[in-house]
Design an enzyme around this catalytic site. Structure first.
Site, PDB file in Angstrom:
ATOM      1  N   GLY A  46      27.020  42.172  38.213  1.00 15.06           N
ATOM      2  CA  GLY A  46      25.595  41.954  38.457  1.00 15.06           C
ATOM      3  C   GLY A  46      25.427  41.288  39.810  1.00 15.06           C
ATOM      4  CD  GLN A  51      24.383  36.674  43.211  1.00 11.70           C
ATOM      5  OE1 GLN A  51      23.995  37.550  42.465  1.00 11.70           O
ATOM      6  NE2 GLN A  51      25.566  36.091  43.091  1.00 11.70           N
ATOM      7  CB  CYS A  96      28.226  33.035  39.640  1.00  8.64           C
ATOM      8  SG  CYS A  96      26.859  33.356  40.766  1.00  8.64           S
ATOM      9  CG  LEU A  97      30.056  38.373  42.575  1.00  8.87           C
ATOM     10  CD1 LEU A  97      29.442  39.678  43.078  1.00  8.87           C
ATOM     11  CD2 LEU A  97      31.580  38.464  42.604  1.00  8.87           C
ATOM     12  CG  HIS A 138      24.499  35.100  35.747  1.00  7.99           C
ATOM     13  ND1 HIS A 138      25.436  34.101  35.627  1.00  7.99           N
ATOM     14  CD2 HIS A 138      24.471  35.431  37.067  1.00  7.99           C
ATOM     15  CE1 HIS A 138      25.942  33.843  36.834  1.00  7.99           C
ATOM     16  NE2 HIS A 138      25.377  34.642  37.720  1.00  7.99           N
ATOM     17  CD  GLU A 139      23.278  38.920  38.335  1.00  8.45           C
ATOM     18  OE1 GLU A 139      22.822  38.507  39.407  1.00  8.45           O
ATOM     19  OE2 GLU A 139      24.473  38.771  38.006  1.00  8.45           O
ATOM     20  CG  HIS A 142      21.495  34.675  40.887  1.00  9.60           C
ATOM     21  ND1 HIS A 142      22.056  33.656  41.619  1.00  9.60           N
ATOM     22  CD2 HIS A 142      22.525  35.253  40.219  1.00  9.60           C
ATOM     23  CE1 HIS A 142      23.365  33.618  41.400  1.00  9.60           C
ATOM     24  NE2 HIS A 142      23.682  34.576  40.552  1.00  9.60           N
TER      25      HIS A 142
HETATM   26 ZN    ZN Z   1      25.542  34.843  39.770  1.00  6.26          ZN
END
Ligand code: ZN
Length: 181
Positions: A46, A51, A96-97, A138-139, A142
């Site tokens: 995701g 991001q 998380c990236l 989660h996304e 963000h």
């Molecule tokens: Zn994330």
């Protein structure tokens, strides 16, 4: 298409609420293609627009690398709104990236309903549970400036403190491009 540097903990844009998309024009479609390329290069499931430094209310998911979701197509959520969340909660370990190498158990609703615009500007409503629900929540977080540390209790947050400070000062080995200080 282009692989874009991923914003990490400490980057201001990750803490801001993203702006809604007025029109899904060629520019937005290009942004989305770049997001997919960036996510796949980093082997993520995701990715939210902020991001990759874009102040836009868009996130993408692709769970097709996961055993149980091979048939699930990659999805794009524009201007999403979570319409309902189940009372039932479930715990999953998340990464998380934007928080390279960090893992934490996070409690979230087990299922949800989400309303969003697709890439053809059609309004869609989707129900999700289990992993898709987890990735969506989660996304979505963000897009409202929230990250994993905001969703864990104070004790766990304390344990993450040092790791977060290392990420902020780029003292982490990451095998995908991230923003520089
Ligand atoms: Zn994330």
């Amino acid at each position: 298409m282009a692989i874009l540097p991923i914003t990490v903990y400490g980057d201001k844009i990750l803490r801001e609420k993203t702006k809604s998309v007025k029109q899904v024009d060629d520019g937005i479609i290009k942004n989305i293609k770049d997001m997919f390329e960036t996510m796949r290069n980093a082997r993520g499931i995701g990715l939210a627009a902020n991001q990759v430094g874009l102040d836009k209310s868009i996130f993408i998911i692709d769970l097709s690398e996961m055993e149980d979701y091979r048939d699930m197509k990659p999805m794009v959520f524009i201007n999403p709104v979570i319409e309902s969340r189940s009372d039932e909660l479930i715990i999953f370990e998340e990464g998380c990236l934007s928080l390279p190498l960090l893992r934490a158990d996070v409690v979230r609703p087990e299922s949800l309903q989400i309303r969003y615009i697709d890439t053809e500007e059609k309004e869609q409503v989707m129900e999700a549970d289990d992993w898709p629900a987890r990735v969506i929540l989660h996304e979505y977080d963000h897009l409202i400036g929230k990250l994993i540390p905001d969703r864990v209790d104070a004790d766990i947050k304390k344990e993450l403190k040092e790791q977060l400070s290392d990420i902020k000062s780029r003292k982490v080995q990451v095998d995908y491009p991230i923003t520089t200080l």
